[in-house]
Design an enzyme around this catalytic site. Structure first.
Site, PDB file in Angstrom:
ATOM      1  N   TYR A  35     -16.136   2.119   5.879  1.00  0.00           N
ATOM      2  CA  TYR A  35     -16.995   0.936   5.805  1.00  0.00           C
ATOM      3  C   TYR A  35     -17.208   0.334   7.193  1.00  0.00           C
ATOM      4  O   TYR A  35     -18.332   0.009   7.583  1.00  0.00           O
ATOM      5  CB  TYR A  35     -16.357  -0.094   4.878  1.00  0.00           C
ATOM      6  CG  TYR A  35     -17.054  -1.427   4.852  1.00  0.00           C
ATOM      7  CD1 TYR A  35     -18.218  -1.616   4.112  1.00  0.00           C
ATOM      8  CD2 TYR A  35     -16.538  -2.523   5.556  1.00  0.00           C
ATOM      9  CE1 TYR A  35     -18.859  -2.843   4.073  1.00  0.00           C
ATOM     10  CE2 TYR A  35     -17.172  -3.756   5.527  1.00  0.00           C
ATOM     11  CZ  TYR A  35     -18.335  -3.909   4.784  1.00  0.00           C
ATOM     12  OH  TYR A  35     -18.964  -5.127   4.761  1.00  0.00           O
ATOM     13  N   SER A  57     -20.695  -7.311   9.667  1.00  0.00           N
ATOM     14  CA  SER A  57     -19.337  -7.641   9.227  1.00  0.00           C
ATOM     15  C   SER A  57     -18.397  -7.587  10.419  1.00  0.00           C
ATOM     16  O   SER A  57     -18.606  -6.805  11.358  1.00  0.00           O
ATOM     17  CB  SER A  57     -18.868  -6.643   8.166  1.00  0.00           C
ATOM     18  OG  SER A  57     -17.486  -6.803   7.895  1.00  0.00           O
TER      19      SER A  57
END
Length: 251
Positions: A157, A144
């Site tokens: 995250y 990501s």
């Protein structure tokens, strides 16, 4: 083995309910992939995904797989590879978490880290070793852009994805001499069930767009993909922004 056109004939998805993974599977099956294994926690969603791909002409099996149970990974995944060579493995599981809750409840933060990093490291090493024994194959790891630089809004995250990203790039270098290709994919904000209800930032993308990029990356044996591509330059600028300025950004 890949066919004469270089397309994978067999695909193993870790995180069989992932919308990005299923979009990728649909594209590959529409080309020449004929065997698909969906690994994930048993659920109606996993079964529905299998039926969808069968409807496109693929032979699909499902297996129980839990990212949070690394002790089971060698046994579960070993059985898949024992059935025959796997051309492409797509590591697509992960959780977004809830930043506010994760800060309040360390156990919740640990679950995010254990899923996105520890579980992924375990599964990737098991699959990497199997691909090495085959002497061929590709491992696609969904990372990501959040891992590029930790942000106040999602540093739990983001840090888990940063660790996974660094690990996967290193694994790719380790496996390359043995004929194994590792592709790290860094999507931006993707419009999925997991992100439903969240504000969509610039460069928001879709599972189908990420799937197209993965298909191209596999064909070109790319090492790293940004989706959409301009995010490479946006994140490079953010990475080099002085921290006092970066801290003031609404990110």
């Amino acid at each position: 083995m890949k066919d004469a056109f270089g397309a994978p004939q067999s695909l193993l998805i870790l995180g069989g309910g992932s919308e990005i993974a299923l979009a990728t599977a649909r594209r590959l099956v529409a080309r020449r992939t004929r065997t698909v294994v969906l690994a994930g926690r048993p659920s109606p969603g996993l079964d529905a995904a299998a039926e969808q791909l069968r409807g496109l002409g693929a032979a699909v099996t499902t297996i129980g797989f839990d990212a949070l149970d690394p002790a089971s990974h060698e046994d579960v995944l070993g059985k898949v590879f024992a059935e025959g060579d796997i051309d492409t493995v797509l590591l697509a599981f992960g959780v977004l978490g809830d930043q506010a809750r994760d800060e309040r409840e360390p156990g919740a933060a640990v679950t995010v880290a254990a899923t996105n990093y520890t579980g992924a490291v375990s599964a990737a090493l098991v699959c990497g070793a199997a691909l090495r024994r085959q002497g061929h194959g590709s491992l696609v790891v969904l990372s990501s852009v959040a891992g590029e630089r930790a942000r106040r809004s999602n540093f739990v995250y983001g840090s888990s994805k940063a660790g996974l990203d660094a690990f996967a790039l290193g694994l790719g270098d380790a496996l390359r001499p043995d004929g194994v290709h590792v592709l790290v994919v860094r999507p931006g904000f993707v419009r999925t069930r997991m992100t439903a209800g969240l504000a969509e930032p610039p460069f928001t993308t879709t599972p189908d767009a990420v799937a197209r990029a993965i298909e191209t990356g596999l064909r070109r044996r790319a090492r790293l993909l940004w989706v959409p591509a301009p995010l490479r330059y946006v994140m490079s600028a953010l990475r080099h922004l002085p921290h006092p300025l970066f801290r003031r950004l609404p990110v």
